[in-house]
Design a protein around this motif. Structure first.
Motif, mmCIF file in Angstrom:
data_model
loop_
_atom_site.group_PDB
_atom_site.id
_atom_site.type_symbol
_atom_site.label_atom_id
_atom_site.label_comp_id
_atom_site.label_asym_id
_atom_site.label_seq_id
_atom_site.Cartn_x
_atom_site.Cartn_y
_atom_site.Cartn_z
ATOM 1 N N TYR A 17 0.834 -1.205 0.000
ATOM 2 C CA TYR A 17 0.000 0.000 0.000
ATOM 3 C C TYR A 17 0.873 1.261 0.000
ATOM 4 N N HIS A 18 1.872 1.291 0.873
ATOM 5 C CA HIS A 18 2.775 2.448 0.940
ATOM 6 C C HIS A 18 3.571 2.601 -0.352
ATOM 7 N N LEU A 19 3.992 1.489 -0.939
ATOM 8 C CA LEU A 19 4.718 1.524 -2.205
ATOM 9 C C LEU A 19 3.851 2.144 -3.301
ATOM 10 N N GLU A 20 2.602 1.763 -3.393
ATOM 11 C CA GLU A 20 1.698 2.323 -4.397
ATOM 12 C C GLU A 20 1.467 3.812 -4.167
ATOM 13 N N GLN A 21 1.381 4.223 -2.908
ATOM 14 C CA GLN A 21 1.236 5.654 -2.611
ATOM 15 C C GLN A 21 2.460 6.424 -3.098
ATOM 16 N N GLU A 22 3.645 5.912 -2.842
ATOM 17 C CA GLU A 22 4.870 6.589 -3.266
ATOM 18 C C GLU A 22 4.981 6.626 -4.788
ATOM 19 N N ARG A 23 4.593 5.544 -5.451
ATOM 20 C CA ARG A 23 4.612 5.530 -6.915
ATOM 21 C C ARG A 23 3.663 6.583 -7.487
ATOM 22 N N ALA A 24 2.475 6.668 -6.931
ATOM 23 C CA ALA A 24 1.497 7.648 -7.406
ATOM 24 C C ALA A 24 2.017 9.067 -7.193
ATOM 25 N N PHE A 25 2.631 9.321 -6.034
ATOM 26 C CA PHE A 25 3.174 10.651 -5.756
ATOM 27 C C PHE A 25 4.320 10.967 -6.708
ATOM 28 N N ASN A 26 5.171 9.970 -6.985
ATOM 29 C CA ASN A 26 6.278 10.162 -7.910
ATOM 30 C C ASN A 26 5.772 10.505 -9.304
ATOM 31 N N GLU A 27 4.742 9.824 -9.768
ATOM 32 C CA GLU A 27 4.171 10.109 -11.083
ATOM 33 C C GLU A 27 3.618 11.533 -11.141
ATOM 34 N N GLN A 28 2.975 11.963 -10.067
ATOM 35 C CA GLN A 28 2.445 13.327 -9.998
ATOM 36 C C GLN A 28 3.579 14.343 -10.075
ATOM 37 N N LEU A 29 4.652 14.103 -9.339
ATOM 38 C CA LEU A 29 5.797 15.014 -9.358
ATOM 39 C C LEU A 29 6.431 15.073 -10.737
ATOM 40 N N GLU A 30 6.557 13.932 -11.403
ATOM 41 C CA GLU A 30 7.141 13.904 -12.741
ATOM 42 C C GLU A 30 6.283 14.696 -13.725
ATOM 43 N N ARG A 31 4.965 14.568 -13.633
ATOM 44 C CA ARG A 31 4.084 15.349 -14.520
ATOM 45 C C ARG A 31 4.251 16.844 -14.274
ATOM 46 N N GLU A 32 4.338 17.238 -13.006
ATOM 47 C CA GLU A 32 4.520 18.652 -12.674
ATOM 48 C C GLU A 32 5.879 19.156 -13.164
ATOM 49 N N ARG A 33 6.914 18.321 -13.050
ATOM 50 C CA ARG A 33 8.244 18.706 -13.515
ATOM 51 C C ARG A 33 8.253 18.937 -15.022
ATOM 52 N N VAL A 34 7.610 18.054 -15.758
ATOM 53 C CA VAL A 34 7.555 18.188 -17.213
ATOM 54 C C VAL A 34 6.825 19.469 -17.591
ATOM 55 N N ARG A 35 5.710 19.746 -16.935
ATOM 56 C CA ARG A 35 4.971 20.983 -17.223
ATOM 57 C C ARG A 35 5.807 22.211 -16.911
ATOM 58 N N ALA A 36 6.557 22.169 -15.821
ATOM 59 C CA ALA A 36 7.377 23.324 -15.441
ATOM 60 C C ALA A 36 8.508 23.550 -16.439
ATOM 61 N N GLU A 37 9.103 22.466 -16.921
ATOM 62 C CA GLU A 37 10.214 22.601 -17.858
ATOM 63 C C GLU A 37 9.761 23.036 -19.237
ATOM 64 N N GLU A 38 8.553 22.724 -19.605
ATOM 65 C CA GLU A 38 8.072 23.022 -20.943
ATOM 66 C C GLU A 38 7.183 24.266 -20.992
ATOM 67 N N SER A 39 7.149 25.021 -19.921
ATOM 68 C CA SER A 39 6.235 26.156 -19.879
ATOM 69 C C SER A 39 6.688 27.279 -20.810
ATOM 70 N N ALA A 40 5.717 28.023 -21.297
ATOM 71 C CA ALA A 40 6.008 29.156 -22.171
ATOM 72 C C ALA A 40 6.741 30.248 -21.402
ATOM 73 N N GLU A 41 6.417 30.390 -20.130
ATOM 74 C CA GLU A 41 7.080 31.403 -19.309
ATOM 75 C C GLU A 41 8.576 31.127 -19.210
ATOM 76 N N LEU A 42 8.925 29.869 -19.052
ATOM 77 C CA LEU A 42 10.338 29.505 -18.978
ATOM 78 C C LEU A 42 11.055 29.857 -20.277
ATOM 79 N N GLU A 43 10.447 29.554 -21.401
ATOM 80 C CA GLU A 43 11.048 29.886 -22.693
ATOM 81 C C GLU A 43 11.204 31.392 -22.861
ATOM 82 N N GLU A 44 10.215 32.150 -22.415
ATOM 83 C CA GLU A 44 10.289 33.611 -22.512
ATOM 84 C C GLU A 44 11.432 34.154 -21.668
#
Length: 75
Positions: A17-44
């Motif tokens: 159960y704890h492993l699945e919670q950590e995996r889900a949190f990791n996936e959420q963090l990775e999605r947020e990281r990708v959005r932050a790196e690809e943002s238009a504001e960052l490119e500007e």
């Protein structure tokens, strides 16, 4: 077999159960990281920084001024 009082599950199931919670949190963090790196504001911001660095470089060459590296070495 001992049962965890908080979860009501055995130790193995609790760990799974704890492993699945950590995996889900990791996936959420990775999605947020990708959005932050690809943002238009960052490119500007990168584009403006590059523009200012180029302008500074041209000023240094044109007037024989020291660049950032040369100024940092004298301190």
């Amino acid at each position: 077999m001992k049962i965890n009082r908080q979860t009501g599950m055995c130790r193995l199931c609790t760990e799974r159960y704890h492993l699945e919670q950590e995996r889900a949190f990791n996936e959420q963090l990775e999605r947020e990281r990708v959005r932050a790196e690809e943002s238009a504001e960052l490119e500007e911001i990168r584009r403006e920084r590059d523009m200012i660095r180029q302008r500074n470089s041209r000023l240094c060459r044109k007037y024989g001024l020291k660049g950032r590296r040369e100024r940092g070495r004298t301190k």
